[in-house]
Structures are given as C-alpha cells and as structure tokens.
Write an enzyme that holds these catalytic residues in place. Structure first.
Site, PDB file in Angstrom:
ATOM      1  CB  CYS A 184      -0.775   0.055   1.325  1.00  0.00           C
ATOM      2  SG  CYS A 184      -2.075  -1.290   1.413  1.00  0.00           S
ATOM      3  N   GLY A 319      -4.077 -19.210  -2.369  1.00  0.00           N
ATOM      4  CA  GLY A 319      -4.638 -18.294  -2.988  1.00  0.00           C
ATOM      5  C   GLY A 319      -5.475 -18.458  -4.177  1.00  0.00           C
TER       6      GLY A 319
END
Length: 372
Positions: A184, A319
């Site tokens: 981020c 995932g």
C-alpha cells in the site's frame, strides 16, 4: 480459470506426405508439470506393525497464536471466510486470512477487474471493503464460533490508519491476529509502497505493535529489489511472522490493442506463474530473520507445499488455486498428513528448511545473472 495450454506437434506420417495440423493437448494450469515425490517412504514391514507415531502439524506464530496445521487460505481469495462455509469444512483449515480491510468503505477498482493469464490470474479488484466497523459487526461473532484462527488483513495509506484499524479490532470476538499489507502507498513518503522502504515499513510495524498485543503478520511485496533489509526492519520492529509474497505487478492489453485491459491499468499477478519468485523470496527471508515465514504464491499441490517448507516456510497460504478449487486447501491438509505419516515423521518441523544453506548465502540481486 482457463487451463494452461501446452502445444505438442506430432506428424505421425512418413517424409513427403501431406502436412497435418499440429496436435494440441491441454494441461490444467494448476497441475505441476511433474509430480515429484518429496518425502521418501522409509517404512519397513516391522515398522508397519509398530505403534503409530503421533504427528504434530501445529505452527506456533507467537503471542499465543498456534495454527492447528500449516495450510491457510490467502487474503483476497476467501473473502471474510463466511463465503466458503457451504463449500468446505472451515474448521479443518490452519487459518483464514481475510480480504484487505480498510478504515472507511471502499468500492475497489474500475471494471474490468480480472484477466486470465497462461499461468494464473491478473486482478485489479483493488481494496474493496465495507470498512472496519462493518466487518466487525457482520463477521466477528461468526469467527468467534470457529475453531480455525481468523487473521484480519489490514490496508491503509498512513501509519495512523493502520493504528486506528488495529485499535478497533482490540477486543473484537474471533480475531486471532492481524496481517499488515505492505503493498500500500505510504502517503507520508510520497506514495512509495510501505514494502519498498525499510524505514517506512519499520515505522509502521513499530507503531502498530505499540497499539496492540495481537499476533502480527506482515505481508511483503516482491517488488523490492533486495527483500532482506525490509524483512529485518519489520522483524526488529515487532512483527511475529512474515507472509511472502503478495502479488506481482502486471499488465494485460485489450483485444483491440488500444489500451490496457484492466480498468485499473495495472493488476496483481498471482498463481503458478509467480511460484518461483515466491520461493526465492521465502528462501532469502528465512535466512535473514528469526521469526516464522509463511509462504504465499502459486501453491496448488502437495509438492508445492513441501517445496515452500524446504526453503524455510513454517506454513503456507493457498490463494488463486483455491478460487478454481475451493476444496484444495483442506485436501492439502489430508495429503500432508498422509505423507508425514507414511514417512513416520512426528513433527512438521522435520520438513522445514531442508533446502537452506548451512550459512546465509548472497541475495538474488548479487547471486544470479539475469542478462543473456
């Protein structure tokens, strides 16, 4: 997800005969090219008659968080866990990492958001979240009833946002730990990703550690040139474990070739295509820090799990392959248990780090030659 295609040409005719179209055989993207046995059976007739050996698959993350087994589901692929209740036995997972949770509600990236690739998936979903308060209200009571630990993945653009997210989770039922997303932008440092800056990453983790005693995982980005200083800064600042890796930045082009395909322009590449990158990062990080490392990236089979354990991972997160096959993580628990039992292993720790050097080696930035 569309299967990966392997092209095999076979003529089958004597020389001089008319040409025939190539024969194309398909192979699913999430099946390894070769199923290589990783654990050799050492049982003898006498051992088969012996008493069974108790097997310990537990993974101690620290601060009281003990995973019942090393197979977790990765952030972004199982939502907040409740979406998979009717698909799998939730309580058989080693842990659940929720999708990224933000302080305020966010709608995520513009459409289209996903593109299939030959080796996985490119996604531009972005940080779509109802906000931390809604997440706690909707899901915390359900998490509290599960035996499986729930680790809330947190995303923000400032140290203050991460700290506030963490404070709001304090005392919330069913929250076993947090996972900080370092992919981020850090607004205080010009938008550079937290995970590309050892100083910024360390400051973030230290601030969150001061705000909570919850077990803390920190998810690393593979975009860092040398991941080792980032990992050391995060470990020194108070992280209990590291998750490696997040997705790799990529691009897909529109069919008319007049611009990028994804509404976000860039997306995160996941799936088997990034497995070698993830293995490399885990291998480097495991030699650099004394805390557990959780391997993430392209895991789709027992062989993949064993490879990650061999390069130093204490646990793994599944995932993209679980998007195509939600039952895969639970099956991997069974397959790992069976493999350990056949080899008469008593602890998962016997498999961890077997491929690591006796002393730390050079970083990939110095130890590999990429030029032709």
């Amino acid at each position: 997800m569309r299967a990966k295609r392997r092209v095999v040409t076979a003529s089958g005719r004597p020389a001089g005969s008319s040409r025939t179209p190539p024969v194309r055989r398909t192979r699913p993207a999430f099946v390894p090219a070769q199923q290589r046995p990783r654990i050799e059976s050492r049982t003898t007739a006498l051992e088969e008659a012996a008493e069974p050996i108790a097997l310990d698959l537990a993974v101690d993350i620290g601060r009281g968080l003990v995973l019942p087994n090393p197979i977790l589901v990765a952030s972004g692929t199982f939502g907040w866990g409740v979406e998979a209740v009717d698909l799998i036995e939730i309580d058989r997972l080693g842990g659940i990492c929720t999708r990224g949770t933000t302080l305020k509600p966010r709608t995520g990236g513009a459409t289209p958001r996903m593109a299939e690739t030959p080796g996985g998936l490119l996604n531009g979903v972005g940080l779509q979240s109802p906000g931390i308060d809604a997440v706690i209200e909707r899901y915390a009571s359900t998490w509290a009833a599960w035996a499986t630990p729930v680790i809330v993945n947190l995303a923000g653009t400032s140290v203050g946002e991460y700290v506030e997210l963490t404070r709001r989770l304090e005392g919330a039922g069913g929250v076993a730990g947090i996972e900080l997303n370092l992919s981020c932008p850090n607004a205080a440092r010009g938008g550079i990703l937290f995970g590309l800056d050892a100083t910024g990453a360390g400051e973030l983790v230290a601030a969150v550690r001061r705000a909570t005693d919850l077990p803390m995982l920190v998810k690393l980005t593979p975009d860092a040139g040398d991941i080792r200083p980032i990992a050391r800064a995060v470990a020194d600042a108070g992280a209990d474990a590291l998750s490696a890796i997040n997705t790799v930045a990529g691009l897909a082009v529109r069919a008319d070739r007049r611009g990028p395909f994804l509404g976000t322009t860039y997306g995160g590449l996941s799936g088997p295509a990034i497995r070698p990158i993830a293995l490399r990062v885990v291998y480097e990080v495991a030699q650099s820090v004394p805390i557990p490392v959780i391997g993430v990236g392209g895991i789709a089979s027992l062989a993949d799990v064993l490879d990650f354990l061999a390069v130093g991972a204490a646990a793994v997160q599944v995932g993209t392959a679980a998007l195509a096959d939600p039952g895969l993580p639970v099956r991997l628990v069974d397959e790992l248990t069976d493999a350990c039992t056949r080899s008469r292993l008593s602890s998962l720790r016997d498999l961890v780090g077997t491929a690591l050097p006796t002393k730390p080696g050079p970083a990939s930035t110095k130890g590999a030659e990429y030029r032709p």
